[in-house]
Design a protein around this motif. Structure first.
Motif, PDB file in Angstrom:
ATOM      1  N   TYR A  25      35.236  41.102  29.480  1.00 24.28           N
ATOM      2  CA  TYR A  25      34.065  40.396  28.966  1.00 24.28           C
ATOM      3  C   TYR A  25      34.358  39.747  27.611  1.00 24.28           C
ATOM      4  N   ARG A  35      36.573  37.707  27.015  1.00 21.87           N
ATOM      5  CA  ARG A  35      37.113  36.367  27.288  1.00 21.87           C
ATOM      6  C   ARG A  35      38.639  36.313  27.169  1.00 21.87           C
ATOM      7  N   SER A  48      36.145  32.233  28.368  1.00 17.90           N
ATOM      8  CA  SER A  48      34.914  32.642  29.039  1.00 17.90           C
ATOM      9  C   SER A  48      35.130  34.030  29.637  1.00 17.90           C
ATOM     10  N   SER A  49      34.032  34.767  29.800  1.00 20.76           N
ATOM     11  CA  SER A  49      34.104  36.112  30.374  1.00 20.76           C
ATOM     12  C   SER A  49      34.727  36.072  31.765  1.00 20.76           C
ATOM     13  N   CYS A  50      35.689  36.974  31.999  1.00 22.82           N
ATOM     14  CA  CYS A  50      36.419  37.009  33.271  1.00 22.82           C
ATOM     15  C   CYS A  50      35.784  38.038  34.189  1.00 22.82           C
ATOM     16  N   HIS A  74      35.484  32.980  36.292  1.00 13.15           N
ATOM     17  CA  HIS A  74      34.847  33.142  34.984  1.00 13.15           C
ATOM     18  C   HIS A  74      33.351  32.825  35.021  1.00 13.15           C
ATOM     19  N   PHE A  75      32.711  33.276  33.932  1.00 13.90           N
ATOM     20  CA  PHE A  75      31.273  33.083  33.752  1.00 13.90           C
ATOM     21  C   PHE A  75      30.919  31.607  33.603  1.00 13.90           C
ATOM     22  N   ASP A  76      31.859  30.779  33.112  1.00 14.06           N
ATOM     23  CA  ASP A  76      31.564  29.354  32.896  1.00 14.06           C
ATOM     24  C   ASP A  76      31.773  28.516  34.161  1.00 14.06           C
ATOM     25  N   GLU A 126      36.345  23.814  38.798  1.00 14.38           N
ATOM     26  CA  GLU A 126      34.976  24.164  38.447  1.00 14.38           C
ATOM     27  C   GLU A 126      34.101  24.201  39.700  1.00 14.38           C
ATOM     28  N   ARG A 130      28.321  30.525  38.530  1.00 17.71           N
ATOM     29  CA  ARG A 130      29.204  31.512  37.914  1.00 17.71           C
ATOM     30  C   ARG A 130      30.025  32.217  38.987  1.00 17.71           C
TER      31      ARG A 130
END
Length: 604
Positions: free
Chosen positions: A425, A427, A447-449, A463-465, A483, A487
């Motif tokens: 979390y 990142r 970003s959080s993994c 990731h969260f992004d 992308e 999420r």
């Protein structure tokens, strides 16, 4: 005292009302009484006169008999008496008439008096009832006053306590603010120190690698320059560079001695092997080599994948939420991890899961589970910022890998079983060497993994992004990124590691072809909803199906070839499904939920 006061008040009220009635109605009754008295006097006078006249009449009659001389006088007297009688009779008649009128008036007044008396009695009863109500209300009022006083005292006490707590809260809030600022400063300094340490470790690793490569090149150069003693009469064995050439082949032009060859070839071979060992590392006694006694035999190729249709075993797996589930490589063991800080092991026997043991040592909930390729070690990520490794033969905790500053959401063995990669979390991704038990590399992802999968030289992280990032392990840099529309919650590879399965919070599963970097298939279904940021989905062992759990507790299975929903199993889970795992043998599917329940599925 109150009753005596009430009795006096209503008696006084009645007396005042009687006096008021006397003052208001007295003059009317006085006239009636005076007229009545006059009538009585006249009546008495009439009686006296009548008696006297009767007496005189008798006397006159007797005198008339006695003397005729008085006849004329008697006649006149008789006439006078007759007139007087007529007058008196008229007066008497008038008096009787007035008496009747007065009697009627008296009767009417008596009726009015009786009616007033009844009204007085009714008013007295009502007054008594009102007095009782007043007394009751006065008692209630006293009670309410007492309660009000108590409430005011309690309110004042609470107000004082509130003021004291407010002052304490303000002081604590100020202390918290200062502590937060200090903590933020310490975290910033710590992160900077960790970054410097990571850079230093990376630099040392690079220097060590370059030093080993230089040493290898030097050893190879020295070995190439060293002259070999050759005798013309002896034959020489040619060491085959390729494994397909025999060791006993001889050169027809340069026969040399086998003994000399053996003597002279020992030294360069040793230097070459030592250099190679220094680069790739010798396995020590604590390395992750497997032994036939403790290793679970891995499952062979999946002969047939069974698409689940029936819940074979529904059981309570943990005390609280179950976050993750994973089959061992041989499909004989099932591991589950939950918020009760335990990893529990279950032996799959005849379609049922029997408790085999529990792995302890974590200080927070388990978020991810992975087995090494031989099934000898189990790796678990935890919310206490650490990853841990247990041995499966004795269930002992062997290693605790700390260094992240946030929850570790995923951790995986690399294919060599000597390294692992973890995503957090905080990142960052960290690469760990299990021989030296140190972090080899730290990569800042931005970003959080939420999940990680690995190939030989590439790490893929979700990731969260909303991005899937592809990392080159050797260069510790992003090769490319993709992308998605939500999420990323889960990643999984098919059996030949050529396709990547993703799950995201836009309630869509996708298969990405790693060779063409294109989306090959997209899966969705009416009713399917991703329940959390860590919802895990899975490939079937042969890659022909994908399975995922929904927030409504239903298990969805899609056909990869057609992209259509194959079946939905929705009658056994009571809350959102967190994770799904397909056994390597293809026989079973396991799912766990936000409740404490786990389910073993198959088509039996």
């Amino acid at each position: 005292m109150a009753e005596r006061r009430a009795d006096c008040s209503w008696k006084r009220h009645i007396s005042d009302q009687l006096k008021l009635r006397d003052r208001v109605q007295r003059h009317t009754f006085e006239e009636i009484v005076q007229q009545y008295n006059r009538l009585l006097e006249k009546s008495d006078l009439q009686a006296v006169l009548t008696e006297r006249y009767q007496t005189e009449k008798y006397d006159v009659q007797r005198g008339h008999e006695a003397s005729s001389l008085d006849a004329s006088r008697s006649d006149s007297l008789h006439q006078e008496m007759s007139q007087m009688r007529i007058r008196h009779q008229e007066e008497l008649t008038e008096l009787h008439k007035k008496r009747g009128e007065l009697a009627q008036t008296v009767i009417e007044l008596n009726n009015q008096i009786q009616q007033k008396d009844r009204e007085i009695q009714s008013n007295e009863a009502r007054m008594l009832e009102y007095q009782q109500q007043i007394a009751s209300l006065e008692g209630d009022c006293r009670d309410l006053r007492n309660s009000l006083q108590e409430l005011e005292m309690a309110n004042q006490t609470l107000k004082d306590e509130y003021d004291a707590l407010q002052i304490t809260f303000s002081a604590l809030e100020e202390k918290l603010r200062k502590t937060s600022e200090d903590n933020q400063e310490l975290v910033s300094r710590w992160m900077a120190e960790k970054a410097l340490e990571a850079n230093r470790l990376n630099a040392e690793n690079e220097k060590d690698t370059r030093r080993r490569q230089a040493k290898l090149q030097k050893d190879l150069a020295d070995a190439a320059k060293e002259p070999l003693p050759i005798e013309q009469d002896d034959d020489i064995e040619v060491l085959a560079e390729d494994g397909g050439k025999g060791a006993g082949e001889t050169s027809p032009n340069r026969p040399i001695s086998r003994t000399a060859s053996r003597k002279t070839s020992q030294q360069p071979q040793g230097g070459l092997l030592d250099s190679i060992s220094n680069i790739f590392g010798r396995r020590s006694a604590n390395s992750f080599s497997t032994s036939p006694e403790t290793t679970e035999p891995p499952s062979g190729g999946c002969a047939e994948v069974r698409v689940p249709t029936t819940a074979l075993h529904v059981f309570e797996a943990h005390d609280g939420e179950v976050n993750t589930v994973r089959f061992s490589p041989g499909s004989r063991l099932l591991a589950t991890g939950g918020m009760d800080r335990r990893v529990k092991l279950w032996e799959v026997v005849a379609g049922r899961c029997e408790a085999k043991g529990a792995l302890t040592g974590s200080n927070a909930g388990i978020t991810s589970i992975d087995f090494d390729s031989a099934g000898s070690y189990l790796l678990a990520a935890s919310n206490d910022f650490a990853s841990r490794i247990w041995t499966m033969d004795d269930y002992r905790l062997r290693h605790t890998l700390t260094g992240h500053s946030g929850k570790v959401l995923s951790a995986r063995f690399l294919l060599d079983n000597a390294r692992i990669v973890s995503g957090s979390y905080d990142r960052t991704l960290k690469l760990w060497d299990l021989r030296s038990k140190v972090c080899m590399k730290t990569v800042f992802a931005g970003s959080s993994c939420n999940d990680i999968v690995c190939t030989e030289q590439c790490v893929m992280s979700g990731h969260f992004d909303k991005k899937v990032r592809f990392w080159d392990i050797r260069a510790e840099s992003i090769v490319r990124e993709m992308e998605l529309l939500g999420r990323v919650t889960s990643l999984d590879l098919n059996h030949d590691r050529s396709e990547l399965l993703t799950c995201s919070r836009d309630d869509v599963l996708q298969i990405i072809d790693l060779r063409s970097n294109a989306v090959r298939q997209t899966f969705s279904a009416q009713g399917f909803k991703c329940g959390a940021d860590w919802t895990r989905v899975t490939f079937s062992p042969d890659g022909s199906y994908v399975a995922g759990g929904s927030a409504d507790g239903a298990l969805y299975v899609w056909n990869v070839l057609t992209g259509k929903l194959d079946r939905t199993l929705d009658r056994n889970h009571s809350s959102a499904i967190n994770s799904v795992s397909w056994s390597p043998s293809g026989t079973y599917v396991a799912s766990v939920e936000k409740g404490s329940r786990a389910i073993l599925w198959s088509d039996m």
